[in-house]
Design an enzyme around this catalytic site. Structure first.
Site, mmCIF file in Angstrom:
data_model
loop_
_atom_site.group_PDB
_atom_site.id
_atom_site.type_symbol
_atom_site.label_atom_id
_atom_site.label_comp_id
_atom_site.label_asym_id
_atom_site.label_seq_id
_atom_site.Cartn_x
_atom_site.Cartn_y
_atom_site.Cartn_z
ATOM 1 N N THR A 1 0.599 -1.209 0.042
ATOM 2 C CA THR A 1 0.142 0.007 -0.122
ATOM 3 C C THR A 1 0.926 1.233 0.074
ATOM 4 O OG1 THR A 1 -0.254 0.365 2.584
ATOM 5 C CG2 THR A 1 -1.713 -1.256 1.499
ATOM 6 N N CYS B 1 3.768 12.092 -5.762
ATOM 7 C CA CYS B 1 4.433 10.831 -5.836
ATOM 8 C C CYS B 1 3.904 10.102 -6.810
ATOM 9 C CB CYS B 1 4.728 10.183 -4.524
ATOM 10 S SG CYS B 1 5.522 11.234 -3.188
ATOM 11 N N HIS C 1 7.889 3.821 -4.711
ATOM 12 C CA HIS C 1 6.889 5.206 -4.116
ATOM 13 C C HIS C 1 7.935 6.140 -4.692
ATOM 14 C CE1 HIS C 1 4.406 7.152 -0.870
ATOM 15 N NE2 HIS C 1 4.881 8.094 -1.822
#
Lengths: 158, 203
Positions: A22, A28, A45
């Site tokens: 997650t 981002c 990420h």
């Protein structure tokens, strides 16, 4: 089975059935590379399109677009995936505030991530990117399915 | 000299003092704007890994209202005012004329919230300017309601290239009958923070 939070600038790969990756994304970009046949998936990420400060560290494997995508690719192959089995999904890269300078980071992140994926021959099969809203994404490692949720609770699966 | 990874407690104290004075002025301007007394919590000057900042402020997934301005003038920086949606609604009940209330977060209402941020930012940066002998002022503010981590992390990206740690100054406001606990966050890069510390330590 675990819920693995991929924090800003980080990168996680898993091939344990039931694991969920997650991330909460504004400008981002969440880059997912997965191998559905093998039940393996990794997400970076990504924070920035490129490194400008020559002294900046590269300790965070997911921080800059190109090294993040390369590292994700390397790790997927290192765990046994074949290049032809890989596909990508993208999320994030939003423009959170209507400030002229801030808006570019999300767009430029997406541009560089796409460039890197293209160079490696990995196809982007689905994406929820750009726009003006943040996204909370979660990925089922076993299938590569990505759930994308916004702050209003609107949810889509790609 | 302030350097990432070896910031001295005395240097953080100097920055806390900056936050304190900035916030004091901001609170005074809010009192005038809202006609209510504001209390300030002790400001935080903290250095944490950049990916952990959002969760030190609150629940990363909570939807909050964020007002953002780029800091301009003698130094680049970023300033952010965060309040819960509930507090944003209460704020609107205070600042809007009775006939304009009850419209949720319409574009007009969002600009009233942005204006509140603008008042805070001008007061905060005005005080910091005076303290450091630098001219700092906010660009016109913009406002959005979104997940806390999506807002905070997007602002942090702007200062993230040169380091993996973030030094931020945070102040919480409280107001008695309205439960407001707004946060003001000021971030800039290490070179600028070092400049501020140098100026203040000389004084």
């Amino acid at each position: 089975m675990a819920r693995i939070v991929v924090k800003m600038g980080e990168l996680e790969v898993s091939d344990r059935a039931g694991d969920i990756l997650t991330a909460i994304l504004g400008s981002c970009v969440g880059v997912l590379i997965y191998d559905a046949g093998a039940g393996r998936a990794g997400m970076a990420h990504v924070m920035l399109p490129e490194r400008i400060d020559p002294n900046a560290s590269l300790d965070k494997r997911g921080k800059y677009a190109i090294p993040a995508v390369k590292e994700l690719y390397r790790e997927m192959l290192g765990r046994g995936s074949k290049p032809a089995a890989l596909a990508a999904k993208l999320s994030g890269g939003a423009r959170m505030f209507s400030d002229n300078n801030l808006q570019n980071i999300g767009e430029r992140n997406l541009e560089m991530v796409r460039y890197a994926l293209g160079k490696l021959g990995i196809k982007v099969v689905a994406e929820r990117t750009g726009g003006f809203k943040g996204r909370n994404v979660s990925v089922d490692v076993a299938t590569g399915r990505m759930k994308v949720r916004d702050a209003d609770g609107k949810e889509e699966i790609i | 000299m302030l350097e990432e990874g070896q910031v001295l407690e005395s240097e953080l104290d100097v920055l806390r003092e900056v936050a304190n004075i900035g916030s004091g002025h901001a609170a005074a301007s809010m009192e005038k704007w809202l006609g209510k007394e504001m209390a300030l919590k002790v400001p935080v000057a903290a250095m944490v890994p950049i990916e952990d900042v959002a969760e030190t402020i609150g629940d990363p997934l909570e939807t909050v209202m964020g007002v953002y301005s780029r800091v301009q003038g003698d130094m680049e920086g970023h300033i952010l005012y965060l309040i819960s949606l509930e507090d944003a609604r209460e704020l609107l009940d205070i600042i809007l004329d009775p006939e304009d209330r009850g419209q949720g977060f319409s574009p007009n209402n969002l600009s009233a919230i942005a204006e509140t941020g603008n008042i805070l930012f001008n007061a905060y940066l005005g005080a910091v300017s005076e303290l450091c002998g630098l001219e700092l002022y906010p660009a016109p503010p913009t406002c959005t309601a979104d997940m806390l981590a999506a807002i905070v992390n997007t602002i942090l990206l702007e200062v993230s290239d040169s380091g993996d740690l973030a030094l931020y100054l945070k102040t919480e406001f409280e107001e008695e009958d309205f439960t407001s606990t707004g946060n003001v966050l000021f971030v800039t890069d290490f070179a600028n923070l070092a400049r501020m510390v140098d100026i203040l330590e000389e004084e």
